[in-house]
Design an enzyme around this catalytic site. Structure first.
Site, PDB file in Angstrom:
ATOM      1  N   TYR A   1       0.858  -1.176   0.000  1.00 14.48           N
ATOM      2  CA  TYR A   1       0.000   0.000   0.000  1.00 14.48           C
ATOM      3  C   TYR A   1       0.897   1.229   0.000  1.00 14.48           C
ATOM      4  O   TYR A   1       1.848   1.304   0.777  1.00 14.48           O
ATOM      5  CB  TYR A   1      -0.912   0.009   1.234  1.00 14.48           C
ATOM      6  CG  TYR A   1      -1.836   1.205   1.303  1.00 14.48           C
ATOM      7  CD1 TYR A   1      -2.892   1.345   0.412  1.00 14.48           C
ATOM      8  CD2 TYR A   1      -1.645   2.213   2.262  1.00 14.48           C
ATOM      9  CE1 TYR A   1      -3.746   2.439   0.471  1.00 14.48           C
ATOM     10  CE2 TYR A   1      -2.499   3.306   2.326  1.00 14.48           C
ATOM     11  CZ  TYR A   1      -3.546   3.417   1.433  1.00 14.48           C
ATOM     12  OH  TYR A   1      -4.391   4.504   1.492  1.00 14.48           O
TER      13      TYR A   1
ATOM     14  N   ASP B   1       9.293   3.078  -0.034  1.00 14.59           N
ATOM     15  CA  ASP B   1       8.218   3.733   0.694  1.00 14.59           C
ATOM     16  C   ASP B   1       8.421   3.393   2.168  1.00 14.59           C
ATOM     17  O   ASP B   1       8.087   2.310   2.638  1.00 14.59           O
ATOM     18  CB  ASP B   1       6.856   3.244   0.191  1.00 14.59           C
ATOM     19  CG  ASP B   1       5.712   3.940   0.919  1.00 14.59           C
ATOM     20  OD1 ASP B   1       5.976   4.625   1.929  1.00 14.59           O
ATOM     21  OD2 ASP B   1       4.555   3.784   0.481  1.00 14.59           O
TER      22      ASP B   1
ATOM     23  N   LYS C   1       3.924   9.411   9.010  1.00 16.37           N
ATOM     24  CA  LYS C   1       3.772   8.855  10.360  1.00 16.37           C
ATOM     25  C   LYS C   1       4.788   9.402  11.366  1.00 16.37           C
ATOM     26  O   LYS C   1       4.632  10.511  11.844  1.00 16.37           O
ATOM     27  CB  LYS C   1       3.786   7.326  10.291  1.00 16.37           C
ATOM     28  CG  LYS C   1       2.664   6.817   9.337  1.00 16.37           C
ATOM     29  CD  LYS C   1       2.506   5.341   9.380  1.00 16.37           C
ATOM     30  CE  LYS C   1       1.611   4.809   8.281  1.00 16.37           C
ATOM     31  NZ  LYS C   1       0.201   4.762   8.577  1.00 16.37           N
TER      32      LYS C   1
HETATM   33  N1  PMP Z   1       2.719   4.217   2.313  1.00 17.64           N
HETATM   34  C1  PMP Z   1       2.663   3.299   3.279  1.00 17.64           C
HETATM   35  C2  PMP Z   1       3.696   2.219   3.322  1.00 17.64           C
HETATM   36  C3  PMP Z   1       1.652   3.359   4.248  1.00 17.64           C
HETATM   37  O1  PMP Z   1       1.601   2.431   5.212  1.00 17.64           O
HETATM   38  C4  PMP Z   1       0.701   4.410   4.193  1.00 17.64           C
HETATM   39  C5  PMP Z   1      -0.408   4.543   5.214  1.00 17.64           C
HETATM   40  N2  PMP Z   1      -0.612   3.540   6.071  1.00 17.64           N
HETATM   41  C6  PMP Z   1       0.809   5.340   3.166  1.00 17.64           C
HETATM   42  C7  PMP Z   1       1.826   5.229   2.243  1.00 17.64           C
HETATM   43  C8  PMP Z   1      -0.150   6.482   3.051  1.00 17.64           C
HETATM   44  O2  PMP Z   1       0.053   7.383   4.082  1.00 17.64           O
HETATM   45  P1  PMP Z   1      -1.129   8.385   4.537  1.00 17.64           P
HETATM   46  O3  PMP Z   1      -2.192   7.523   5.122  1.00 17.64           O
HETATM   47  O4  PMP Z   1      -0.455   9.291   5.503  1.00 17.64           O
HETATM   48  O5  PMP Z   1      -1.577   9.096   3.310  1.00 17.64           O
END
Ligand code: PMP
Length: 422
Positions: free
Chosen positions: A142, A237, A265
């Site tokens: 994701y 990511d 985060k």
């Molecule tokens: N990349 C990863 C690996 C994530 O775990 C997440 C959210 N859990 C995101 C991108 C997206 O981040 P956000 O919810 O702050 O948009």
């Protein structure tokens, strides 16, 4: 009816599904989501006053525990000067300098407001830099909800049965090439078939949105090698792994350098923050020096920077935290494995118990899990004051505030739950 349930009834009238993000809904496990009122340390309290040991930690940011006094003080002091200027500030410079110092390969940073934005921007940058269109992503990873990444996506998209979201145009999806996690051959094949067209490979260095799936030996170095061979960028990511696996994130933990890295985060300490970063040569393609446009009214917001800086400086000054949280996670994983018979994956401070007999190494094996059994496990724990993700395909986040006593209590409750057949 408790206050959470009443709020849920109200919420459903005015918020789709009663929530502002699907991962906090209880759709996969049944029941009304707990509405939370406050949190401190490793505890979170719902509006009915019930306390839970929190293993979600706002989905990662709360590595130091909730309501950390140093972070709260930094936020309070900074906000006295005003909430937002839409102009450059010293705090942004300090933040970027600190990231460059902590993450060795990173030379420049651009702050944004979420992980989604970070990924969306990093992908545009990779395309602008290489002059190519296609991106290789992995099933079950994701990367936020930008259109091109909602192709076999993990997390809530997987949980709700919409890994390929509707509303994404064929055009947006056609430049996303899909590979299998931990399967270098699937990546090599895509590169060979699309020679000269792949701008980047984007990967969660630890898959943490299909449950927790670590990279097999050689997988990340193999991606590095393939990207070099075909002139594509490697994007890590690190929205989850950044400042969690180590101060230098997954790049330091696994000893593999990416060209671009995305953060979210932890970097915001609980405020809405994301960032993308990398080598100067690539980052200088970003506007206003370069031709890749990307902007943000609230980007680098001073209050958010203060929270992030207070988090990162504490992690820098107490690096022993990393060994400690990994050890706690290992302890928890061993307890869960012993009493449930689940397939328990643990990497650093990330843990996931898959209700499955099959070792989980990718999207297909993750999906073989018994989500009904997970739902029973979830509610058993929730009733007894332990808050874990309301979905099988998410991580447990262990942090510095988790006490040995609370870990022991958690393992004891899991022992009472019993095995995978319970
Ligand atoms: N990349 C990863 C690996 C994530 O775990 C997440 C959210 N859990 C995101 C991108 C997206 O981040 P956000 O919810 O702050 O948009």
């Amino acid at each position: 009816m408790g206050r959470s349930e009443k709020l849920y009834q109200r919420a459903r009238q005015v918020l789709p599904g009663g929530v502002n993000s699907p991962v906090r809904a209880f759709h996969a496990v049944g029941g009304a989501p707990r509405f939370m009122a406050r949190a401190a340390g490793d505890r979170i309290y719902d509006v009915d006053g019930k306390a839970y040991i929190d293993y979600i930690g706002s989905w990662g940011p709360m590595i130091l525990g909730h309501s950390d006094p140093v972070i709260l003080r930094a936020v309070q002091e900074t906000m006295q000067n005003g909430l937002s200027f839409g102009a450059a500030t010293e705090l942004e410079v300090q933040m970027a300098e600190l990231i460059c110092q902590l993450v060795e390969p990173v030379e420049m940073v651009r702050m944004v407001n979420s992980g989604t934005e970070a990924v969306m921007s990093a992908i545009r940058l990779a395309r602008g830099y290489t002059g190519r269109d296609k991106i290789i992503k992995f099933a079950g990873c994701y990367h936020g909800h930008c259109d091109s990444m909602l192709v076999k996506a993990g997390s809530g998209a997987l949980t709700t049965g919409n890994p390929d979201s509707s509303g994404v145009t064929a055009g947006a999806a056609q430049d996303t090439l899909l590979a299998n996690y931990n399967d270098l051959d699937s990546v090599a094949e895509l590169f060979a078939k699309n020679a000269g067209q792949v701008a980047a490979v984007i990967v969660e260095p630890v898959g943490a949105n299909m449950g927790v799936v670590g990279p097999a030996d050689g997988f990340l170095p193999g991606l590095r090698q393939l990207c070099d061979q075909y002139g594509a960028l490697l994007i890590f990511d690190e929205v989850i792994t950044g400042f969690r696996l180590a101060l230098g994130g997954a790049m330091a933990y696994f000893g593999v350098e990416a060209d671009l890295v995305t953060y979210g985060k932890i970097i915001g300490g609980g405020m809405p923050v994301g960032a993308y970063a990398g080598k100067r040569q690539v980052m200088e393609f970003v506007s206003p020096v370069g031709s890749v446009y990307q902007a943000g009214t609230l980007s680098g917001n001073p209050v958010a920077m203060a929270a992030g800086l207070a988090t990162l400086t504490q992690l820098r000054d107490r690096p022993q935290i990393y060994g400690e949280i990994e050890e706690k996670a290992r302890y928890l994983a061993a307890g869960i494995r012993r009493y449930t018979g689940c397939q328990v994956n643990q990497v650093g401070s990330l843990v996931c118990a898959f209700f499955s007999d099959v070792p989980v190494t990718d999207y297909d094996t993750a999906r073989q899990s018994d989500t009904t059994a997970y739902a029973r496990y979830f509610h058993f724990l929730l009733d007894r004051g332990i808050y874990i993700a309301p979905a099988q395909f998410e991580a447990m986040f262990v942090g510095a505030a988790h006490t040995q006593e609370d870990l022991d209590h958690t393992v004891e409750v899991i022992r009472q739950f019993g095995g995978i057949q319970a």
